[in-house]
Design a protein around this motif. Structure first.
Motif, PDB file in Angstrom:
ATOM      1  N   GLU A   1       8.391-158.413  -0.448  1.00  0.00           N
ATOM      2  CA  GLU A   1       8.863-157.417  -1.419  1.00  0.00           C
ATOM      3  C   GLU A   1       8.020-157.477  -2.682  1.00  0.00           C
ATOM      4  O   GLU A   1       8.136-158.401  -3.468  1.00  0.00           O
ATOM      5  N   LYS A   2       7.183-156.475  -2.838  1.00  0.00           N
ATOM      6  CA  LYS A   2       6.291-156.459  -4.011  1.00  0.00           C
ATOM      7  C   LYS A   2       7.086-156.402  -5.319  1.00  0.00           C
ATOM      8  O   LYS A   2       6.634-156.859  -6.364  1.00  0.00           O
ATOM      9  N   GLY A   3       8.286-155.807  -5.257  1.00  0.00           N
ATOM     10  CA  GLY A   3       9.072-155.643  -6.487  1.00  0.00           C
ATOM     11  C   GLY A   3      10.036-156.780  -6.752  1.00  0.00           C
ATOM     12  O   GLY A   3      10.747-156.767  -7.748  1.00  0.00           O
ATOM     13  N   PHE A   4      10.066-157.798  -5.855  1.00  0.00           N
ATOM     14  CA  PHE A   4      11.016-158.902  -6.016  1.00  0.00           C
ATOM     15  C   PHE A   4      10.648-159.730  -7.257  1.00  0.00           C
ATOM     16  O   PHE A   4       9.514-160.187  -7.395  1.00  0.00           O
ATOM     17  N   LEU A   5      11.603-159.881  -8.165  1.00  0.00           N
ATOM     18  CA  LEU A   5      11.396-160.609  -9.425  1.00  0.00           C
ATOM     19  C   LEU A   5      10.259-160.006 -10.249  1.00  0.00           C
ATOM     20  O   LEU A   5       9.454-160.720 -10.864  1.00  0.00           O
ATOM     21  N   ARG A   6      10.196-158.702 -10.203  1.00  0.00           N
ATOM     22  CA  ARG A   6       9.229-157.955 -11.005  1.00  0.00           C
ATOM     23  C   ARG A   6      10.016-156.879 -11.755  1.00  0.00           C
ATOM     24  O   ARG A   6      11.116-156.510 -11.369  1.00  0.00           O
ATOM     25  N   VAL A   7       9.426-156.358 -12.824  1.00  0.00           N
ATOM     26  CA  VAL A   7      10.102-155.290 -13.566  1.00  0.00           C
ATOM     27  C   VAL A   7       9.595-153.944 -13.078  1.00  0.00           C
ATOM     28  O   VAL A   7       8.415-153.628 -13.201  1.00  0.00           O
ATOM     29  N   ALA A   8      10.498-153.184 -12.461  1.00  0.00           N
ATOM     30  CA  ALA A   8      10.219-151.819 -12.000  1.00  0.00           C
ATOM     31  C   ALA A   8      11.574-151.215 -11.673  1.00  0.00           C
ATOM     32  O   ALA A   8      12.567-151.942 -11.630  1.00  0.00           O
ATOM     33  N   VAL A   9      11.646-149.938 -11.456  1.00  0.00           N
ATOM     34  CA  VAL A   9      12.930-149.348 -11.082  1.00  0.00           C
ATOM     35  C   VAL A   9      13.278-149.855  -9.688  1.00  0.00           C
ATOM     36  O   VAL A   9      12.485-149.703  -8.757  1.00  0.00           O
ATOM     37  N   GLN A  10      14.434-150.497  -9.572  1.00  0.00           N
ATOM     38  CA  GLN A  10      14.832-151.109  -8.303  1.00  0.00           C
ATOM     39  C   GLN A  10      15.925-150.276  -7.637  1.00  0.00           C
ATOM     40  O   GLN A  10      16.433-149.329  -8.227  1.00  0.00           O
ATOM     41  N   GLY A  11      16.275-150.651  -6.413  1.00  0.00           N
ATOM     42  CA  GLY A  11      17.387-149.972  -5.741  1.00  0.00           C
ATOM     43  C   GLY A  11      16.914-149.123  -4.586  1.00  0.00           C
ATOM     44  O   GLY A  11      17.714-148.650  -3.782  1.00  0.00           O
ATOM     45  N   LEU A  12      15.613-148.889  -4.495  1.00  0.00           N
ATOM     46  CA  LEU A  12      15.035-148.181  -3.354  1.00  0.00           C
ATOM     47  C   LEU A  12      14.130-149.158  -2.630  1.00  0.00           C
ATOM     48  O   LEU A  12      13.685-150.141  -3.215  1.00  0.00           O
ATOM     49  N   LYS A  13      13.826-148.856  -1.385  1.00  0.00           N
ATOM     50  CA  LYS A  13      12.861-149.691  -0.656  1.00  0.00           C
ATOM     51  C   LYS A  13      11.517-149.595  -1.362  1.00  0.00           C
ATOM     52  O   LYS A  13      11.200-148.560  -1.960  1.00  0.00           O
ATOM     53  N   ASP A  14      10.691-150.633  -1.232  1.00  0.00           N
ATOM     54  CA  ASP A  14       9.343-150.581  -1.819  1.00  0.00           C
ATOM     55  C   ASP A  14       8.600-149.348  -1.330  1.00  0.00           C
ATOM     56  O   ASP A  14       8.682-149.009  -0.162  1.00  0.00           O
ATOM     57  N   ILE A  15       7.905-148.694  -2.243  1.00  0.00           N
ATOM     58  CA  ILE A  15       7.019-147.630  -1.769  1.00  0.00           C
ATOM     59  C   ILE A  15       5.607-147.942  -2.231  1.00  0.00           C
ATOM     60  O   ILE A  15       5.399-148.438  -3.331  1.00  0.00           O
ATOM     61  N   SER A  16       4.634-147.640  -1.381  1.00  0.00           N
ATOM     62  CA  SER A  16       3.248-147.872  -1.767  1.00  0.00           C
ATOM     63  C   SER A  16       2.646-146.550  -2.217  1.00  0.00           C
ATOM     64  O   SER A  16       3.171-145.480  -1.888  1.00  0.00           O
ATOM     65  N   VAL A  17       1.557-146.625  -2.974  1.00  0.00           N
ATOM     66  CA  VAL A  17       0.884-145.410  -3.421  1.00  0.00           C
ATOM     67  C   VAL A  17       0.435-144.608  -2.192  1.00  0.00           C
ATOM     68  O   VAL A  17       0.598-143.388  -2.133  1.00  0.00           O
ATOM     69  N   ASP A  18      -0.090-145.301  -1.167  1.00  0.00           N
ATOM     70  CA  ASP A  18      -0.569-144.609   0.048  1.00  0.00           C
ATOM     71  C   ASP A  18       0.563-143.847   0.721  1.00  0.00           C
ATOM     72  O   ASP A  18       0.410-142.675   1.087  1.00  0.00           O
ATOM     73  N   ALA A  19       1.719-144.519   0.882  1.00  0.00           N
ATOM     74  CA  ALA A  19       2.847-143.868   1.547  1.00  0.00           C
ATOM     75  C   ALA A  19       3.271-142.636   0.756  1.00  0.00           C
ATOM     76  O   ALA A  19       3.578-141.588   1.314  1.00  0.00           O
ATOM     77  N   PHE A  20       3.239-142.735  -0.543  1.00  0.00           N
ATOM     78  CA  PHE A  20       3.650-141.635  -1.413  1.00  0.00           C
ATOM     79  C   PHE A  20       2.696-140.449  -1.266  1.00  0.00           C
ATOM     80  O   PHE A  20       3.123-139.311  -1.099  1.00  0.00           O
ATOM     81  N   LEU A  21       1.390-140.745  -1.246  1.00  0.00           N
ATOM     82  CA  LEU A  21       0.403-139.661  -1.130  1.00  0.00           C
ATOM     83  C   LEU A  21       0.497-138.989   0.242  1.00  0.00           C
ATOM     84  O   LEU A  21       0.426-137.775   0.363  1.00  0.00           O
ATOM     85  N   ASN A  22       0.710-139.811   1.289  1.00  0.00           N
ATOM     86  CA  ASN A  22       0.847-139.237   2.635  1.00  0.00           C
ATOM     87  C   ASN A  22       2.032-138.289   2.708  1.00  0.00           C
ATOM     88  O   ASN A  22       1.967-137.221   3.287  1.00  0.00           O
ATOM     89  N   LYS A  23       3.129-138.680   2.094  1.00  0.00           N
ATOM     90  CA  LYS A  23       4.351-137.875   2.119  1.00  0.00           C
ATOM     91  C   LYS A  23       4.105-136.558   1.389  1.00  0.00           C
ATOM     92  O   LYS A  23       4.534-135.492   1.828  1.00  0.00           O
ATOM     93  N   GLN A  24       3.385-136.653   0.255  1.00  0.00           N
ATOM     94  CA  GLN A  24       3.128-135.448  -0.550  1.00  0.00           C
ATOM     95  C   GLN A  24       2.293-134.440   0.235  1.00  0.00           C
ATOM     96  O   GLN A  24       2.475-133.249   0.108  1.00  0.00           O
ATOM     97  N   SER A  25       1.331-134.976   1.014  1.00  0.00           N
ATOM     98  CA  SER A  25       0.414-134.060   1.683  1.00  0.00           C
ATOM     99  C   SER A  25       0.957-133.586   3.031  1.00  0.00           C
ATOM    100  O   SER A  25       0.390-132.713   3.659  1.00  0.00           O
ATOM    101  N   SER A  26       2.081-134.188   3.493  1.00  0.00           N
ATOM    102  CA  SER A  26       2.580-133.775   4.818  1.00  0.00           C
ATOM    103  C   SER A  26       3.548-132.614   4.678  1.00  0.00           C
ATOM    104  O   SER A  26       4.037-132.297   3.624  1.00  0.00           O
TER     105      SER A  26
END
Ligand SMILES: NC(=O)c1ccc[n+]([C@@H]2O[C@H](COP(=O)([O-])OP(=O)(O)OC[C@H]3O[C@@H](n4cnc5c(N)ncnc54)[C@H](OP(=O)(O)O)[C@@H]3O)[C@@H](O)[C@H]2O)c1
Length: 299
Positions: free
Chosen positions: A274-299
């Motif tokens: 978990e990249k977000g474990f014990l890190r400061v970021a908005v939590q509560g969702l599964k980790d998302i990667s930049v790649d996964a996000f871009l793929n979703k946007q373009s699909s």
């Protein structure tokens, strides 16, 4: 799965213990110069003592009030006068809320041929406090951000870019953060909590960009301090040692037992996965990667 902060490890320390003892050989800071912001009082002063016990050769304490720093240095010199080798304590007036003052701290160190190997970012701005953030003055809020985020950031940049840093030399950055960054709602302390959270987030992102072999970065909650100052002080030394390298970029609590944490397979798995474990970021969702996000946007 969420962990209960008070039961992350079976043992919840309130005082120091052998695994983080600064006299332990594996935590030795021998030959190193260590700079501690806010080292003239409170937790910072105790951190200076712990680094001296760990054999650091030079301990530079920085703060705004010269008289407080000088008195602290006198006490430290007296306590460690018979240590071999005897650590050198340098009291240097400086304000991490002021860019020119930060430049002058690092120019001074360079002029003295001092290469800082460990930086402990401990000084903090705690104000304004109050129940209604919208009633606060912007200038006062920004003073907190200027010290807790901007000042810590600029200290880090100067630390990394020291002209005297040998090529390839690893550095250690220890950020004294606070459990307040977890607490929602967190009454009365919005500027303090959010500025401390912002810098803890920044250290996590910097750790993503710089591997531990280059600069080891650990943020920790020191505890709510009444009589337990040795715990965060010794913990800072542990956090600056190779024993803490596996926590690079994370935010941990000084209360958690370091041996139990290391032995906890579930904890290690989460750190790895978990990249977000014990890190400061908005939590509560599964980790998302930049790649996964871009793929979703373009699909
Ligand atoms: N105490 C707690 O219960 C607690 C709990 C959680 C987290 N923490 C964290 O632990 C750290 C230390 O807290 P503490 O309670 O020991 O604080 P403290 O007693 O108020 O000491 C803070 C030190 O920082 C120095 N300082 C403040 N602003 C500075 C600036 N702009 N430039 C340089 N030095 C500055 C102060 O000296 P001058 O005024 O002379 O500059 C003082 O020596 C902080 O990061 C805090 O967020 C503390």
């Amino acid at each position: 799965m969420s962990l209960d902060s008070f039961n992350v490890t079976r043992t919840f320390h309130r005082d120091t213990y052998p695994a983080i003892s600064p006299t332990k050989a594996s935590l030795s800071q021998a030959g190193k110069a260590v700079l501690i912001t806010g080292g003239g009082g409170g937790i910072g002063f105790e951190i200076a003592r712990s680094f001296a016990k760990a054999g650091a050769s030079k301990i530079i304490i920085v703060g705004r009030r010269t008289a407080v720093l000088d008195a602290a240095a006198v006490k430290l010199r007296e306590e460690f006068k018979d240590s071999t080798p005897t650590p050198e304590f340098i009291a240097h007036q400086g304000d991490i809320g002021d860019d020119a003052s930060i430049s002058s701290i690092w120019e001074f160190l360079n002029s003295q041929n001092i290469f800082v190997r460990v930086l402990v970012l401990n000084a903090a701005h705690f104000y304004p406090l109050g129940p209604d953030t919208l009633k606060m003055d912007k200038r006062e809020i920004m003073e907190g951000f200027n010290t807790n985020v901007g000042g810590n950031f600029l200290m880090t940049v100067n630390f990394v870019n020291q002209p005297l840093r040998p090529k390839g030399q690893q550095l250690n950055l220890v950020n004294v953060s606070t459990s307040t960054i977890h607490i929602i709602p967190g009454p009365n302390s919005t500027p303090y909590a959010t500025s401390k959270a912002a810098f803890t987030a920044l250290t996590g992102r910097i750790a993503d960009e710089h591997p531990v072999e280059e600069i080891q970065i650990i943020s920790f909650h020191p505890g709510i301090i009444y009589s337990e100052v040795a715990l965060p002080a010794d913990y800072a030394v542990w956090a600056a040692s190779p024993e803490a390298s596996w926590l690079h970029g994370r935010f941990v609590w000084a209360h958690w037992d370091v041996d139990e944490l290391k032995a906890d397979k579930e904890f290690s798995k989460r750190l790895e996965q978990e990249k977000g474990f014990l890190r400061v970021a908005v939590q509560g969702l599964k980790d998302i990667s930049v790649d996964a996000f871009l793929n979703k946007q373009s699909s």
